[in-house]
Each structure stands twice: as C-alpha cells, then as structure tokens.
Enzyme design. Structure first.
Site, PDB file in Angstrom:
ATOM      1  N   GLU A  46       0.665  13.109 -23.227  1.00  0.00           N
ATOM      2  CA  GLU A  46       1.166  12.088 -22.302  1.00  0.00           C
ATOM      3  C   GLU A  46       0.111  11.924 -21.212  1.00  0.00           C
ATOM      4  O   GLU A  46      -0.367  12.920 -20.657  1.00  0.00           O
ATOM      5  CB  GLU A  46       2.493  12.551 -21.673  1.00  0.00           C
ATOM      6  CG  GLU A  46       3.615  12.715 -22.672  1.00  0.00           C
ATOM      7  CD  GLU A  46       4.055  11.394 -23.298  1.00  0.00           C
ATOM      8  OE1 GLU A  46       3.964  10.358 -22.622  1.00  0.00           O
ATOM      9  OE2 GLU A  46       4.485  11.413 -24.470  1.00  0.00           O
TER      10      GLU A  46
ATOM     11  N   ASN B 255     -22.917  13.744 -18.046  1.00  0.00           N
ATOM     12  CA  ASN B 255     -23.199  13.937 -16.618  1.00  0.00           C
ATOM     13  C   ASN B 255     -24.657  14.343 -16.334  1.00  0.00           C
ATOM     14  O   ASN B 255     -25.094  14.318 -15.179  1.00  0.00           O
ATOM     15  CB  ASN B 255     -22.234  14.943 -15.980  1.00  0.00           C
ATOM     16  CG  ASN B 255     -20.821  14.398 -15.785  1.00  0.00           C
ATOM     17  OD1 ASN B 255     -19.840  15.140 -15.882  1.00  0.00           O
ATOM     18  ND2 ASN B 255     -20.694  13.103 -15.494  1.00  0.00           N
TER      19      ASN B 255
ATOM     20  N   ASP C  20     -11.877  14.179 -11.398  1.00  0.00           N
ATOM     21  CA  ASP C  20     -12.706  13.033 -11.002  1.00  0.00           C
ATOM     22  C   ASP C  20     -12.433  12.591  -9.558  1.00  0.00           C
ATOM     23  O   ASP C  20     -11.315  12.704  -9.064  1.00  0.00           O
ATOM     24  CB  ASP C  20     -12.451  11.854 -11.956  1.00  0.00           C
ATOM     25  CG  ASP C  20     -13.557  10.809 -11.868  1.00  0.00           C
ATOM     26  OD1 ASP C  20     -14.683  11.158 -11.464  1.00  0.00           O
ATOM     27  OD2 ASP C  20     -13.290   9.641 -12.185  1.00  0.00           O
ATOM     28  N   GLY C  21     -13.481  12.087  -8.925  1.00  0.00           N
ATOM     29  CA  GLY C  21     -13.341  11.528  -7.574  1.00  0.00           C
ATOM     30  C   GLY C  21     -14.007  12.359  -6.484  1.00  0.00           C
ATOM     31  O   GLY C  21     -13.892  12.027  -5.302  1.00  0.00           O
TER      32      GLY C  21
ATOM     33  N   ARG D 177     -16.680  10.219  -4.382  1.00  0.00           N
ATOM     34  CA  ARG D 177     -16.068   9.235  -3.478  1.00  0.00           C
ATOM     35  C   ARG D 177     -15.344   9.925  -2.323  1.00  0.00           C
ATOM     36  O   ARG D 177     -15.356   9.451  -1.190  1.00  0.00           O
ATOM     37  CB  ARG D 177     -15.094   8.339  -4.264  1.00  0.00           C
ATOM     38  CG  ARG D 177     -15.829   7.231  -5.005  1.00  0.00           C
ATOM     39  CD  ARG D 177     -14.961   6.613  -6.061  1.00  0.00           C
ATOM     40  NE  ARG D 177     -14.799   7.502  -7.194  1.00  0.00           N
ATOM     41  CZ  ARG D 177     -13.822   7.385  -8.104  1.00  0.00           C
ATOM     42  NH1 ARG D 177     -12.920   6.432  -7.986  1.00  0.00           N
ATOM     43  NH2 ARG D 177     -13.763   8.219  -9.114  1.00  0.00           N
TER      44      ARG D 177
ATOM     45  N   HIS E  61     -18.170  18.032  -4.554  1.00  0.00           N
ATOM     46  CA  HIS E  61     -18.086  18.970  -5.684  1.00  0.00           C
ATOM     47  C   HIS E  61     -17.626  20.348  -5.206  1.00  0.00           C
ATOM     48  O   HIS E  61     -16.868  21.032  -5.891  1.00  0.00           O
ATOM     49  CB  HIS E  61     -19.437  19.070  -6.406  1.00  0.00           C
ATOM     50  CG  HIS E  61     -19.867  17.763  -7.015  1.00  0.00           C
ATOM     51  ND1 HIS E  61     -19.021  16.998  -7.784  1.00  0.00           N
ATOM     52  CD2 HIS E  61     -21.038  17.078  -6.969  1.00  0.00           C
ATOM     53  CE1 HIS E  61     -19.655  15.897  -8.175  1.00  0.00           C
ATOM     54  NE2 HIS E  61     -20.881  15.924  -7.689  1.00  0.00           N
TER      55      HIS E  61
ATOM     56  N   SER F 184     -13.122   9.052 -20.923  1.00  0.00           N
ATOM     57  CA  SER F 184     -14.498   9.542 -20.696  1.00  0.00           C
ATOM     58  C   SER F 184     -14.900  10.708 -21.617  1.00  0.00           C
ATOM     59  O   SER F 184     -15.473  11.706 -21.164  1.00  0.00           O
ATOM     60  CB  SER F 184     -14.691   9.926 -19.224  1.00  0.00           C
ATOM     61  OG  SER F 184     -14.505   8.807 -18.381  1.00  0.00           O
TER      62      SER F 184
HETATM   63  C1  IPE Z   1     -15.607  12.411 -16.247  1.00  0.00           C
HETATM   64  O1  IPE Z   1     -15.906  11.880 -15.002  1.00  0.00           O
HETATM   65  C2  IPE Z   1     -16.313  13.711 -16.429  1.00  0.00           C
HETATM   66  C3  IPE Z   1     -15.861  14.795 -15.581  1.00  0.00           C
HETATM   67  C4  IPE Z   1     -14.927  14.737 -14.662  1.00  0.00           C
HETATM   68  C5  IPE Z   1     -16.521  16.056 -15.809  1.00  0.00           C
HETATM   69  P1  IPE Z   1     -17.103  10.834 -14.806  1.00  0.00           P
HETATM   70  O2  IPE Z   1     -17.091  10.466 -13.372  1.00  0.00           O
HETATM   71  O3  IPE Z   1     -18.345  11.406 -15.350  1.00  0.00           O
HETATM   72  O4  IPE Z   1     -16.623   9.645 -15.751  1.00  0.00           O
HETATM   73  P2  IPE Z   1     -16.953   8.105 -15.738  1.00  0.00           P
HETATM   74  O5  IPE Z   1     -18.440   7.951 -15.606  1.00  0.00           O
HETATM   75  O6  IPE Z   1     -16.239   7.543 -14.549  1.00  0.00           O
HETATM   76  O7  IPE Z   1     -16.400   7.597 -17.025  1.00  0.00           O
HETATM   77  C1  IPE Z   2     -16.180  14.452 -10.844  1.00  0.00           C
HETATM   78  O1  IPE Z   2     -16.396  13.744  -9.676  1.00  0.00           O
HETATM   79  C2  IPE Z   2     -17.131  15.614 -10.997  1.00  0.00           C
HETATM   80  C3  IPE Z   2     -18.110  15.453 -12.082  1.00  0.00           C
HETATM   81  C4  IPE Z   2     -18.124  14.489 -12.947  1.00  0.00           C
HETATM   82  C5  IPE Z   2     -19.138  16.470 -12.176  1.00  0.00           C
HETATM   83  P1  IPE Z   2     -17.463  12.575  -9.619  1.00  0.00           P
HETATM   84  O2  IPE Z   2     -18.775  13.169  -9.202  1.00  0.00           O
HETATM   85  O3  IPE Z   2     -17.486  11.805 -10.870  1.00  0.00           O
HETATM   86  O4  IPE Z   2     -16.884  11.711  -8.420  1.00  0.00           O
HETATM   87  P2  IPE Z   2     -16.873  10.131  -8.341  1.00  0.00           P
HETATM   88  O5  IPE Z   2     -16.149   9.642  -9.552  1.00  0.00           O
HETATM   89  O6  IPE Z   2     -18.297   9.683  -8.302  1.00  0.00           O
HETATM   90  O7  IPE Z   2     -16.133   9.858  -7.077  1.00  0.00           O
HETATM   91 MG    MG Z   3     -16.479  10.154 -11.538  1.00  0.00          MG
END
Ligand code: IPE
Ligand code: IPE
Ligand code: MG
Length: 248
Positions: A212, A75, A27-28, A31, A44, A201
């Site tokens: 953990e 997603n 995740d992230g 951002r 990505h 999630s």
């Molecule tokens: C969780 O991340 C799913 C994946 C990393 C594939 P999201 O960005 O989709 O989760 P939420 O919306 O913050 O819960």
């Molecule tokens: C995780 O990164 C990748 C997927 C869920 C596909 P995000 O796309 O959720 O990145 P943020 O959370 O918006 O930064």
């Molecule tokens: Mg995310």
C-alpha cells in the site's frame, strides 16, 4: 492503534492491522536544509538523525521490519562533495548503529551493491551482518547503493550461474525472490514516501507488488512519529484485495 490482522477464511483478503513491514523512501533532506538557508548536507545529517528516532519507534510499537532507501544507484550523479558527505555520514551512522545494535539487540542489514562502496563502508556492513546473526526480533534494512532494476539483474545473473553449475532449483517467484538482496524478508506492507514526489524512484520494484503506497508533502527530516501514526492509520483504512473481490 489496532494491531490485529483479520484474514478471511481463504486467507486472501485482510483488513490491515499493524503493518509487519514498513518501507520508507527518505526524501526531502535537501529541500529541508534549503528552506532553512543551510547546505543540503545539513539536511542529510538531520535525515540520518530522524531515521534513528523512527526506527526506535517502529521497534517499540511492534513493527517487525523497517526498510529505508538511503542512497540509490542513481544518486552517484550528484555533485561530488554531496556524495562524499553522504558517504561520510553513512559511515558514521553505521559505526554508531553497531553500538546500538549490540546494546538493544537490533538486527540491521544493508541491501544493495555493497561492492560499489568504499572498503571502510564494506567493513562496517560486514560487521553489521555478523552482529545481526546473533539476534532475533526487529530488523532495520538500509538500502545503500540500491536500485530495484539492478537488484533484479544481479539476481538473474546469480540464478543463471547456479543453473550453469547444476545447482539451481526450477525457477519460481519464490525461488527467484531468494536471489534478491531481500531474501528471507517478507514483502513490505506499507511504502511511505515523504518529500512530496509521487514516484517509486527504482525502490523495491519486485517486493512492492502489493504494498500500500502513502505519499506526503512532509519532508523526511520533519516526518516524526505522529506522521508515522497518520501513515499507519491510512494503511489501516485500506482494503487489501490482492486481485480478489470484496463481497463475492
Ligand atoms: C530517491 O530519492 C532515492 C533515495 C531517497 C535514496 P531521489 O531524490 O534520489 O529521487 P528522485 O530523483 O526525486 O526520483
Ligand atoms: C534524500 O533527500 C536523500 C538522498 C537521496 C540521498 P534528497 O537529497 O533527495 O532531498 P531533496 O529531494 O533534494 O529535497
Ligand atoms: Mg530527493
């Protein structure tokens, strides 16, 4: 880094050594890109590249399984062009990974509702399964179109079908686990979520019963091997009791 596991005589409690199975919620990415003034899709691409580095590191230090959450059943709600780019990146990634698997003898499995993916991606998934059958050792699992609840529901449906056909064993936790996408894979020891959110999630709901958890604000594309070492060190300082008591 300590690699030994110490188990008490009853085998119930252990001072964790190296986790056998690490799961990561990637995740992230969005951002990370935004902070650099780039489109989310650039995040990505950076995230996919980071997965390659972390998977190689896990293999080298002796982790047996790495499971990553790459695309959830939720997603699909994202803007169409973002979903399209993610799918294209996944296709490219799987294609390149097939070469790496053959070169480095790595097993790779896709966990999720594969039938909901494009025919091109489904063909790549079938090819990775075929190659994985030939090798033993480190295994990377990529959760694609994955949702923990939908995994449990599909398992329940398949069990019910087997039962109706007179081909099901009596239902136990172990038997049920055999109907999940993760059949045959031990439960994760350590679940890492970079990106600052402290939630699961819909990831590995059944399998993380005694994992953990480790959360960090570092965004996934910046989560390097030093960050992984920190997560492993935090895990090694935990006391896994599995519902038991420390000094009976
Ligand atoms: C969780 O991340 C799913 C994946 C990393 C594939 P999201 O960005 O989709 O989760 P939420 O919306 O913050 O819960
Ligand atoms: C995780 O990164 C990748 C997927 C869920 C596909 P995000 O796309 O959720 O990145 P943020 O959370 O918006 O930064
Ligand atoms: Mg995310």
């Amino acid at each position: 880094m300590s690699t030994a596991n110490t188990t008490n005589p009853a085998g119930e409690r252990e001072t964790p050594g190296l986790p056998r199975h690490i799961a990561i919620i990637l995740d992230g990415n969005g951002r990370w890109a935004k902070r650099r003034g780039l489109p989310r899709t650039a995040g990505h691409a950076a995230g996919a590249e980071n997965f390659r580095k972390i998977a190689t590191y896990c293999k080298n230090i002796g982790v047996e399984y790495l499971t990553v959450y790459a695309f959830s059943t939720e997603n699909w709600k994202r803007p169409e062009d973002e979903v399209r780019t993610i799918m294209r990146l996944l296709g490219r990634y799987l294609h390149e990974a097939i070469d790496t698997m053959e070169k480095d003898h790595i097993r790779m499995k896709v966990l999720g509702d594969v039938q909901g993916l494009s025919p091109e991606l489904q063909a790549l998934v079938a090819r990775t399964d075929e190659i994985s059958e030939r090798y033993e050792g480190f295994q990377a699992n990529i959760c694609l179109n994955y949702g923990g609840r939908s995994e449990i529901v599909q398992a329940a449906r398949r069990y019910a079908a087997a039962l109706a056909a007179g081909q099901a064993e009596e239902l136990t936790e172990e038997v049920f686990g055999g109907y999940l996408y993760s059949a045959g894979i031990p439960d994760p020891d350590l679940l890492i979520r970079p990106g600052g959110e402290q939630r699961v999630s819909n990831f590995l709901l059944w399998q993380c019963a005694y994992a953990e958890f480790y959360f960090t604000d570092v965004l996934w594309p910046d989560f390097d091997t030093a960050e992984l070492d920190k997560a492993i060190a935090a895990y090694q300082a935990r006391d896994r009791r599995y519902g038991g008591v420390k000094n009976p």
